[in-house]
Design a protein around this motif. Structure first.
Motif, PDB file in Angstrom:
ATOM      1  N   UNK B 132       0.831  -1.210   0.000  1.00  0.00           N
ATOM      2  CA  UNK B 132       0.000   0.000   0.000  1.00  0.00           C
ATOM      3  C   UNK B 132       0.859   1.251   0.000  1.00  0.00           C
ATOM      4  N   UNK B 133       1.913   1.216   0.782  1.00  0.00           N
ATOM      5  CA  UNK B 133       2.809   2.375   0.793  1.00  0.00           C
ATOM      6  C   UNK B 133       3.535   2.481  -0.550  1.00  0.00           C
ATOM      7  N   UNK B 134       3.910   1.347  -1.061  1.00  0.00           N
ATOM      8  CA  UNK B 134       4.625   1.328  -2.332  1.00  0.00           C
ATOM      9  C   UNK B 134       3.770   1.957  -3.438  1.00  0.00           C
ATOM     10  N   UNK B 135       2.499   1.538  -3.473  1.00  0.00           N
ATOM     11  CA  UNK B 135       1.620   2.057  -4.523  1.00  0.00           C
ATOM     12  C   UNK B 135       1.478   3.567  -4.416  1.00  0.00           C
ATOM     13  N   UNK B 136       1.258   4.040  -3.221  1.00  0.00           N
ATOM     14  CA  UNK B 136       1.072   5.477  -3.025  1.00  0.00           C
ATOM     15  C   UNK B 136       2.341   6.243  -3.384  1.00  0.00           C
ATOM     16  N   UNK B 137       3.479   5.721  -2.982  1.00  0.00           N
ATOM     17  CA  UNK B 137       4.742   6.410  -3.286  1.00  0.00           C
ATOM     18  C   UNK B 137       4.946   6.502  -4.792  1.00  0.00           C
ATOM     19  N   UNK B 138       4.728   5.412  -5.487  1.00  0.00           N
ATOM     20  CA  UNK B 138       4.940   5.423  -6.945  1.00  0.00           C
ATOM     21  C   UNK B 138       3.954   6.371  -7.626  1.00  0.00           C
ATOM     22  N   UNK B 139       2.702   6.276  -7.217  1.00  0.00           N
ATOM     23  CA  UNK B 139       1.694   7.119  -7.869  1.00  0.00           C
ATOM     24  C   UNK B 139       1.980   8.601  -7.642  1.00  0.00           C
ATOM     25  N   UNK B 140       2.467   8.945  -6.456  1.00  0.00           N
ATOM     26  CA  UNK B 140       2.694  10.352  -6.150  1.00  0.00           C
ATOM     27  C   UNK B 140       4.063  10.827  -6.635  1.00  0.00           C
ATOM     28  N   UNK B 150      -5.043   9.978  -6.008  1.00  0.00           N
ATOM     29  CA  UNK B 150      -4.594   8.665  -5.528  1.00  0.00           C
ATOM     30  C   UNK B 150      -5.642   8.065  -4.594  1.00  0.00           C
ATOM     31  N   UNK B 151      -6.248   8.933  -3.789  1.00  0.00           N
ATOM     32  CA  UNK B 151      -7.261   8.447  -2.852  1.00  0.00           C
ATOM     33  C   UNK B 151      -8.393   7.741  -3.594  1.00  0.00           C
ATOM     34  N   UNK B 152      -8.770   8.305  -4.739  1.00  0.00           N
ATOM     35  CA  UNK B 152      -9.834   7.655  -5.517  1.00  0.00           C
ATOM     36  C   UNK B 152      -9.342   6.353  -6.127  1.00  0.00           C
ATOM     37  N   UNK B 153      -8.102   6.344  -6.531  1.00  0.00           N
ATOM     38  CA  UNK B 153      -7.575   5.142  -7.192  1.00  0.00           C
ATOM     39  C   UNK B 153      -7.447   3.977  -6.220  1.00  0.00           C
ATOM     40  N   UNK B 158      -8.043  10.629   1.724  1.00  0.00           N
ATOM     41  CA  UNK B 158      -6.840  11.408   1.376  1.00  0.00           C
ATOM     42  C   UNK B 158      -5.854  11.407   2.531  1.00  0.00           C
ATOM     43  N   UNK B 159      -6.380  11.496   3.732  1.00  0.00           N
ATOM     44  CA  UNK B 159      -5.489  11.511   4.897  1.00  0.00           C
ATOM     45  C   UNK B 159      -4.698  10.207   4.979  1.00  0.00           C
ATOM     46  N   UNK B 166       3.874   9.506   3.849  1.00  0.00           N
ATOM     47  CA  UNK B 166       4.835   9.933   4.877  1.00  0.00           C
ATOM     48  C   UNK B 166       5.690   8.744   5.323  1.00  0.00           C
ATOM     49  N   UNK B 167       5.019   7.642   5.637  1.00  0.00           N
ATOM     50  CA  UNK B 167       5.773   6.483   6.131  1.00  0.00           C
ATOM     51  C   UNK B 167       6.612   5.843   5.018  1.00  0.00           C
ATOM     52  N   UNK B 168       6.102   5.895   3.807  1.00  0.00           N
ATOM     53  CA  UNK B 168       6.891   5.353   2.690  1.00  0.00           C
ATOM     54  C   UNK B 168       8.189   6.130   2.537  1.00  0.00           C
ATOM     55  N   UNK B 169       8.082   7.457   2.578  1.00  0.00           N
ATOM     56  CA  UNK B 169       9.284   8.288   2.460  1.00  0.00           C
ATOM     57  C   UNK B 169      10.241   8.009   3.599  1.00  0.00           C
TER      58      UNK B 169
END
Lengths: 386, 216
Positions: B132-140, B150-153, B158-159, B166-169
């Protein structure tokens, strides 16, 4: 760039790396090939979708739908309103079909199989010899089957389009999902391959507790899904409950041993041994039957699966997540027995001992002389949940 | 876009020609997303085909409540995640080792070699993130999508997306320090003036490299 980022050089570095990654060009793709395969698949899927309604129409005169609805109200549906043990003698009429409405439908042939059709599902009975064998075609939805073990060959099979799921005695589910058949085995094993070869289903072997998805074109492709119970049981299975270890065996090359012979490795608690790394001695199991003779590919795969099983057991009982990256050098005698296996770098004593059990329970094909093979073993814990 | 809407509507109605137009119009962005998200060993062509097959099957469920591209990205991400999940559940058997592997004889320019090595290690670190973190990091960070999209995807608030980011970074930054190639790269941003240079510049990578002493 925010003030926060300015205070965090690592974040800046990450951002720069991300931009570098984003600037990497996409590898060249065969767009025509992708488009061609995509639309072939769409066309095939459309033709499969039209098969089911055709079958349904052909049986409409028998008021199957009415019977199904009535039976669904009773949460029990049996074709034509009678249980098979009551009405069926000798070969069953083919082309009967069965649907489940809002409630599951069940069909029982004592001594052969107990079927449970999930709500909204439909199947067609292709052939049925009471108490002997049954072949059904799953038109839509999901079916659960409890098949009585029989030594004489395939007793029960489910066909989904051109893919056949055949069993000898087991508990399993088959679900038609889009252009795939999802097979989940609760006990025993099933063979999955092309339809049209009764009694000789060749192809993939799915062993409890595995779950896999197969294409409907005769299972030309498969993908293994996460099993329902990921963790192996703490206690070894008993003889009366022949649940076997997770094993995924690819179709063998022509002339090779059937995948069904790739029996699973038993879950045996390894004895404690000295901690220093040493060659793995292939320990025979005197109380076990003769090891199955396997082709090189199948044997190698089975061996690594056995090691993986050892790894998962240790992982499950350990508080520490760890990975294994090693190479196993095997020395195999002319009669196919594993003489020696050496891990480099060495594994933990527990894993080494467990692997020795796996080595002792398998045999390669005979060859003209002693030979060697190196196998890479790379095991990592499943991805952590967020 | 009326033309795009018309193509989608006709595709939903079973017009194969319209669906071919949709495929041609969006295949590149889908392929790029698949390539970024699936990992180095994935078969991008197969996954692109799978995405559009799922799109064809599910298009009837697209009600136009979100942008088509957002919905398409959601399908793409789901296909990739399913693929990665399935891959993880299989044994990672590499097979018999080839004893005669020869190194690539081609010589790369130093900076290209350094960059490729940096990207290879970076990709490995990203791959090790929880999904989950990976997906968000790549998308952003790589695809440049806004957290709201990304929240919709990923079907999350959003939070939650921001928290995962944040945690991915943080995880990546921590792991980056353990990789000599990336640690050296990151050290360049610790030099006096590096951040300011980056903040002012149009090309952060070039300016950061300049701050490192002309390595690039």
């Amino acid at each position: 760039v925010t003030l926060l980022a300015q205070r965090r050089p690592d974040v800046l570095a990450l951002s720069a790396l991300a931009r570098e990654a984003a600037s990497q060009p996409l590898p060249a793709l065969d767009w025509e090939g992708i488009e061609s395969r995509l639309f072939d698949r769409i066309a095939e899927s459309a033709s499969l979708e039209t098969d089911a309604p055709a079958a349904r129409v052909s049986r409409s005169s028998r008021s199957v739908l009415a019977a199904a609805l009535a039976a669904a109200a009773l949460a029990l549906l049996v074709l034509r309103g009678a249980t098979p043990s009551q009405s069926r003698v000798g070969p069953a009429a083919s082309d009967d079909w069965m649907t489940a409405g809002d409630a599951p439908a069940e069909l029982t042939d004592d001594g052969l199989v107990k079927l449970r059709l999930a709500p909204g599902s439909a199947l067609r009975i292709v052939s049925w010899r009471r108490g002997e064998s049954m072949l059904v075609a799953l038109l839509r939805g999901s079916i659960h089957a409890e098949v009585v073990p029989r030594p004489g060959g395939e007793a029960f099979a489910v066909e989904v389009a051109r893919t056949r799921v055949a069993v000898h005695g087991t508990s399993f589910d088959v679900t038609r999902s889009g252009d795939e058949a999802i097979v989940a085995v609760g006990r025993g094993s099933v063979a999955v391959g092309p339809a049209g070869h009764p009694g000789e289903t060749e192809g993939w072997l799915v062993v409890a507790p595995e779950r896999a998805a197969f294409s409907l074109d005769g299972a030309s492709s498969a993908r293994w899904l996460a099993p329902i119970n990921v963790r192996l049981p703490a206690a070894p299975p008993t003889a009366a409950e022949p649940t076997t270890a997770a094993a995924a065996v690819r179709p063998p090359p022509p002339g090779a041993a059937r995948p069904a012979s790739a029996r699973a490795l038993p879950l045996v608690e390894p004895p404690p041994i000295a901690p220093e790394p040493r060659p793995v001695e292939a320990a025979p199991a005197p109380s076990e039957p003769e090891p199955a003779v396997l082709s090189r590919e199948v044997a190698t795969t089975t061996l690594v699966l056995g090691i993986r099983q050892c790894y998962e057991r240790q992982l499950a009982t350990s508080n520490v997540a760890f990975s294994v990256h090693s190479t196993l050098a095997l020395s195999i005698a002319a009669d196919g027995a594993v003489q020696q296996g050496v891990f480099a770098p060495p594994l933990s004593p527990t894993l080494t001992a467990c692997a020795a059990q796996a080595l002792g329970r398998m045999r390669f094909e005979r060859s003209s002389s002693t030979w060697e093979r190196k196998v890479s073993v790379d095991l990592s814990p499943p991805g952590r949940a967020d | 876009v009326p033309d795009a809407d018309d193509t989608i509507a006709r595709s939903k109605g079973g017009d194969q020609g319209a669906f071919r137009q949709l495929f041609a119009r969006h295949r590149a962005e889908v392929a790029r997303l698949v390539y970024r998200m699936a990992g180095a060993d994935a078969d991008v062509e197969d996954l692109v085909q799978e995405v559009f097959f799922q799109v064809h099957r599910s298009l009837k469920d697209f009600r136009g409540q979100s942008k088509f591209t957002t919905w398409l990205h959601r399908v793409t991400v789901n296909v990739v995640l399913m693929h990665r999940r399935a891959a993880r559940s299989r044994p990672q058997l590499v097979g018999p080792q080839a004893d005669d592997v020869q190194p690539d004889p081609r010589i790369l320019p130093d900076e290209d070699a350094a960059r490729l090595e940096r990207l290879r290690v970076f990709a490995r670190l990203i791959d090790a993130l929880p999904e989950k973190k990976r997906a968000v990091f790549i998308l952003h960070e790589i695809e440049g999508m806004a957290p709201s999209e990304i929240a919709k995807i990923v079907a999350a608030p959003v939070l939650t997306v921001r928290t995962r980011l944040f945690y991915a970074r943080r995880e990546l930054a921590d792991r980056m320090r353990l990789e000599p190639v990336l640690a050296t790269f990151a050290d360049g941003f610790r030099r006096p003036g590096a951040a300011e240079t980056l903040a002012l510049g149009a090309d952060p990578i070039a300016r950061a490299a300049k701050a490192m002493g002309g390595a690039r």
